[in-house]
Design a protein around this motif. Structure first.
Motif, short mmCIF file in Angstrom:
data_model
loop_
_atom_site.label_atom_id
_atom_site.label_comp_id
_atom_site.label_asym_id
_atom_site.label_seq_id
_atom_site.Cartn_x
_atom_site.Cartn_y
_atom_site.Cartn_z
N VAL A 54 0.83 -1.21 0.00
CA VAL A 54 0.00 0.00 0.00
C VAL A 54 0.86 1.26 0.00
CG1 VAL A 54 -1.68 1.35 1.32
CG2 VAL A 54 -1.97 -1.13 1.08
N ILE A 55 1.84 1.31 0.93
CA ILE A 55 2.70 2.49 1.03
C ILE A 55 3.51 2.70 -0.23
CG2 ILE A 55 4.72 3.42 2.23
CD1 ILE A 55 3.64 2.19 4.80
N ASP A 56 4.01 1.61 -0.82
CA ASP A 56 4.83 1.72 -2.03
C ASP A 56 4.03 2.31 -3.19
OD1 ASP A 56 7.38 1.13 -3.40
OD2 ASP A 56 6.11 -0.18 -4.61
N ASN A 57 2.75 1.99 -3.26
CA ASN A 57 1.91 2.50 -4.36
C ASN A 57 1.36 3.89 -4.09
OD1 ASN A 57 1.30 0.38 -6.64
ND2 ASN A 57 1.43 -0.78 -4.75
N LYS A 58 1.13 4.21 -2.83
CA LYS A 58 0.54 5.51 -2.48
C LYS A 58 1.56 6.63 -2.41
CE LYS A 58 -3.80 4.29 -2.06
NZ LYS A 58 -4.85 4.85 -2.95
N ILE A 59 2.76 6.33 -1.93
CA ILE A 59 3.79 7.35 -1.79
C ILE A 59 4.71 7.28 -3.00
CG2 ILE A 59 5.67 8.23 -0.36
CD1 ILE A 59 4.36 6.99 2.04
N ARG A 60 4.56 8.24 -3.92
CA ARG A 60 5.33 8.20 -5.17
C ARG A 60 6.33 9.35 -5.30
NH1 ARG A 60 2.12 5.41 -10.04
NH2 ARG A 60 1.08 3.76 -8.85
N ALA A 61 6.10 10.43 -4.58
CA ALA A 61 7.01 11.57 -4.66
C ALA A 61 8.37 11.19 -4.07
CB ALA A 61 6.44 12.77 -3.92
N GLN A 62 9.43 11.53 -4.77
CA GLN A 62 10.77 11.14 -4.35
C GLN A 62 11.12 11.64 -2.94
OE1 GLN A 62 13.89 12.15 -7.14
NE2 GLN A 62 15.43 12.20 -5.53
N LYS A 63 10.86 12.92 -2.67
CA LYS A 63 11.20 13.48 -1.37
C LYS A 63 10.38 12.84 -0.26
CE LYS A 63 12.90 18.03 -2.80
NZ LYS A 63 12.70 19.51 -2.69
N LEU A 64 9.09 12.60 -0.53
CA LEU A 64 8.24 12.01 0.50
C LEU A 64 8.67 10.58 0.80
CD1 LEU A 64 5.82 12.57 2.29
CD2 LEU A 64 4.32 11.74 0.45
N ARG A 65 9.01 9.82 -0.23
CA ARG A 65 9.51 8.46 -0.01
C ARG A 65 10.79 8.49 0.83
NH1 ARG A 65 7.39 4.44 -3.46
NH2 ARG A 65 9.30 3.22 -3.38
N LYS A 66 11.64 9.48 0.55
CA LYS A 66 12.91 9.59 1.27
C LYS A 66 12.67 9.87 2.75
CE LYS A 66 16.96 12.62 1.58
NZ LYS A 66 17.66 13.79 0.98
N TYR A 67 11.83 10.89 3.06
CA TYR A 67 11.65 11.28 4.46
C TYR A 67 10.81 10.28 5.25
CZ TYR A 67 13.75 15.68 3.04
OH TYR A 67 14.62 16.63 2.56
N VAL A 68 9.79 9.70 4.61
CA VAL A 68 9.00 8.67 5.30
C VAL A 68 9.87 7.45 5.55
CG1 VAL A 68 7.07 7.07 5.07
CG2 VAL A 68 6.78 9.46 4.41
N GLY A 69 10.69 7.10 4.57
CA GLY A 69 11.59 5.96 4.73
C GLY A 69 12.57 6.16 5.87
N LEU A 70 13.19 7.36 5.93
CA LEU A 70 14.13 7.65 7.01
C LEU A 70 13.44 7.66 8.37
CD1 LEU A 70 16.32 10.46 5.38
CD2 LEU A 70 17.02 8.12 5.93
N SER A 71 12.22 8.17 8.41
CA SER A 71 11.47 8.21 9.68
C SER A 71 11.17 6.80 10.18
CB SER A 71 10.17 8.99 9.49
OG SER A 71 10.42 10.34 9.13
N LEU A 72 10.70 5.94 9.28
CA LEU A 72 10.41 4.56 9.67
C LEU A 72 11.68 3.83 10.09
CD1 LEU A 72 7.83 3.52 6.92
CD2 LEU A 72 7.39 3.72 9.36
N LEU A 73 12.77 4.07 9.35
CA LEU A 73 14.04 3.43 9.68
C LEU A 73 14.53 3.86 11.05
CD1 LEU A 73 16.36 1.66 8.67
CD2 LEU A 73 17.35 3.67 7.57
N ALA A 74 14.46 5.16 11.34
CA ALA A 74 14.90 5.66 12.64
C ALA A 74 14.01 5.14 13.77
CB ALA A 74 14.87 7.19 12.63
N THR A 75 12.71 5.10 13.52
CA THR A 75 11.77 4.59 14.54
C THR A 75 12.04 3.13 14.84
OG1 THR A 75 10.07 6.16 13.82
CG2 THR A 75 9.34 4.25 15.11
N GLY A 76 12.23 2.35 13.78
CA GLY A 76 12.51 0.92 13.98
C GLY A 76 13.80 0.68 14.75
#
Length: 211
Positions: free
Chosen positions: A16-38
């Motif tokens: 779901v997330i991979d298909n909904k989040i397509r903007a490069q910057k948004l994928r970058k910041y959401v990815g970093l946030s999830l990585l840091a949280t994990g």
């Protein structure tokens, strides 16, 4: 059983997330946030996951975040390696601007809409009336102009140049064309990318003065 269910949820979330989040910057910041949280949960709060019976959450968050961050360019438009090749093959008016900016613009118009080789192209050629550009094609073109030239879309509205989509007699959702709408000319696009901002009234006034 609970752990398998958690992994199933993570797989669904990933799709779901991979298909909904397509903007490069948004994928970058959401990815970093999830990585840091994990990582934070795994290193500093391992007891929380254990007490909540959610041992897979930290690992799942790291995997989701890593996937988004590493694959952040997935939906970025691929730029042509030779953005100026299309211009020499067209039937351009004698006074048509011949500079890298215009050639790049023509390449983008060609990619999004298609430029006819046997129809004369001049600054007053409109992509909606003369070239048959649809509303959805125009959206893709404007997104490409924003990406390649840093164009700020300002007050640009698709419905200023195209009719709203609607249903035909067979209840299919179709484009409605541009009859009765203002022309969206190549010169308007050219002047906009030179100014790096879209201002409808100013650009349309330039087009009408040249008619």
């Amino acid at each position: 059983m609970m752990e398998y269910l958690q992994w199933l949820i993570f797989i669904v979330l990933n799709v779901v997330i991979d298909n909904k989040i397509r903007a490069q910057k948004l994928r970058k910041y959401v990815g970093l946030s999830l990585l840091a949280t994990g990582l934070a949960c795994a290193i500093w709060l391992p007891y929380w996951a254990h007490e909540a019976q959610l041992p897979s959450v930290p690992i799942g968050a790291v995997l989701l975040g890593s996937g988004l961050f590493l694959d952040r360019h997935r939906y970025s438009r691929t730029k042509s390696a030779h953005p100026l090749l299309v211009a020499p093959t067209l039937n351009l008016a004698a006074d048509f601007p011949d500079d890298p900016l215009m050639r790049h613009l023509l390449q983008l118009v060609h990619e999004a809409v298609g430029l006819p080789k046997h129809q004369a192209i001049n600054l007053n050629t409109s992509i909606n009336h003369d070239l048959g550009c649809s509303s959805s094609e125009a959206r893709r073109l404007m997104a490409a102009l924003k990406q390649d030239f840093g164009l700020k879309l300002g007050d640009y509205k698709n419905n200023r140049y195209f009719k709203r989509r609607g249903f035909d007699v067979y209840l299919r959702y179709v484009e409605r064309g541009c009859e009765g709408k203002a022309p969206l000319t190549i010169n308007m696009l050219y002047q906009a990318i030179k100014a790096k901002r879209w201002e409808s009234e100013t650009l349309e006034a330039i087009g009408y003065q040249m008619s």
